[in-house]
Design an enzyme around this catalytic site. Structure first.
Site, short mmCIF file in Angstrom:
data_model
loop_
_atom_site.label_atom_id
_atom_site.label_comp_id
_atom_site.label_asym_id
_atom_site.label_seq_id
_atom_site.Cartn_x
_atom_site.Cartn_y
_atom_site.Cartn_z
N GLY A 175 0.83 -1.19 0.00
CA GLY A 175 0.00 0.00 0.00
C GLY A 175 0.86 1.24 0.00
O GLY A 175 0.75 2.11 0.88
N SER A 199 -3.98 1.47 -6.92
CA SER A 199 -4.43 2.67 -7.62
C SER A 199 -3.50 2.96 -8.80
O SER A 199 -2.30 3.18 -8.60
CB SER A 199 -4.45 3.86 -6.66
OG SER A 199 -4.56 5.08 -7.36
N CYS A 355 -11.61 12.99 13.93
CA CYS A 355 -10.54 12.02 14.13
C CYS A 355 -9.61 12.46 15.24
O CYS A 355 -9.23 11.67 16.12
CB CYS A 355 -9.75 11.84 12.83
SG CYS A 355 -10.64 10.97 11.53
#
Length: 379
Positions: A175, A199, A355
């Protein structure tokens, strides 16, 4: 449109208003108060909305401009510290059971953030101003840092030191995002890095970023056949994307890719509770299908394959990272606002500040764990 003060005045004798006022005061939050964490009600349906729809209603009502707060991060922190989350019909702590939010999938209109009548995915312009020079969409290390760039560079150095990188090692970055971590390791530690991303856009950016370095950026994920073994493996924010049912498969794959004397570094947001879903607001607007691991789930999923060498909590650092991102976005917003709706901006503010509030209240953690193979000699 009636002003905030007028709506509050008209609501003084409304039972929902009075109940809501008393409810918030338990957490030292006032309506129409002067402190940064106090809220201002802009729509008389606010309390009915959150009492009927819980956390989804709280988030959507903020996006719709039904309430205002100067410091959303402190509001959320106060709310959670006062344990008000347990009283909502859908617990507020679900709001942030997430942590590597895929903003690339967010749209920008009233229903799914489309712009006008055309689908509009977030471009790299927001990430370019929000993130540091290495495009780290993960927690920085603020122990001796005074700005975001310093914090993220310190994080990269800390990570590389924990992995005990030496020249010539082969490193797998699962990733890899925009390639900043791969670039840093190859440039400063003289290692060979293979990055994996799902991606195509990120692959192109990462390849351009790492041009001329000993780096390969591949398109794929851990489900693809992979026969190579590496001296070191890293996964920053990857686990939240995988899903609970795939944890053991993922960690077994990591162990198979790791040489017997290798090390694996995992960085993941975690919850103190067993969680196999994500809250409705985050699921709808930020992170469809997201899942947060608990410590118990990580231990259970790794014990057949990996041995824990080190485990630290970087929650305070991630709180500061989110607030740094929020500040950078707001500083740059005059140049960005022409491409995004006001409602989208409110959604982004709510995400970043919430968050931070959840991390500050220790409802969420930011774990960094170093593993060796469980059949290897312990370090």
């Amino acid at each position: 449109m009636k002003g905030i003060y007028s709506i509050a005045q008209e609501s003084q004798h409304d039972s929902q208003y009075l109940m809501g006022k008393a409810f918030l005061e338990q957490a030292d939050i006032q309506i129409e108060g002067s402190r940064p964490w106090d809220i201002k009600i802009c729509h008389p349906g606010f309390f009915k909305c959150i009492m009927q729809q819980g956390l989804l209603g709280l988030g959507e009502s903020y996006m719709d401009g039904w309430w205002e707060c100067e410091r959303l991060d402190i509001f959320v922190y106060k709310f959670l510290s006062g344990q008000l989350d347990e009283a909502l019909p859908t617990h507020l702590h679900d709001i942030l059971k997430f942590f590597s939010a895929k903003l690339l999938s967010i749209r920008s209109d009233e229903s799914n953030f489309k712009r006008g009548h055309n689908d509009y995915e977030i471009g790299g312009d927001i990430f370019a101003v929000m993130l540091d020079s290495y495009m780290q969409y993960s927690c920085g290390c603020w122990r001796q840092a005074s700005c975001l760039n310093e914090a993220q560079t310190a994080k990269l150095d800390m990570m590389c030191e924990k992995l005990q990188l030496t020249p010539g090692m082969r490193v797998l970055d699962i990733g890899c995002g925009w390639g900043g971590t791969a670039e840093y390791m190859a440039r400063h530690y003289d290692v060979y890095v293979e990055g994996i991303t799902d991606s195509t856009e990120q692959q192109k950016i990462a390849q351009a970023r790492c041009e001329g370095l000993n780096v390969t950026i591949m398109l794929g994920d851990f489900r693809d056949p992979f026969d190579d073994q590496f001296d070191r493996i890293i996964a920053l924010g990857t686990l939240q994307n995988i899903g609970l049912k795939s944890y053991q498969t993922f960690f077994e794959w990591v162990a198979n890719c790791l040489r017997p004397d290798g090390l694996f570094l995992l960085q993941s947001i975690g919850s103190g509770q067993l969680v196999n879903h994500i809250g409705p607001w985050i699921n709808k607007y930020i992170f469809p299908g997201g899942c947060l691991p608990s410590g118990e789930q990580i231990i259970h999923s790794t014990q057949l394959y990996l041995h824990i060498e080190d485990w630290i909590n970087l929650g305070e650092d991630y709180d500061k990272t989110f607030m740094a991102w929020e500040k950078r976005v707001n500083t740059a917003w005059p140049e960005l606002r022409h491409h995004y709706s006001p409602k989208f901006k409110r959604m982004l503010d709510y995400y970043l500040c919430s968050c931070a509030g959840f991390l500050r209240a220790r409802k969420l953690n930011m774990w960094e764990v170093v593993f060796s193979r469980n059949d290897a000699k312990k370090i």
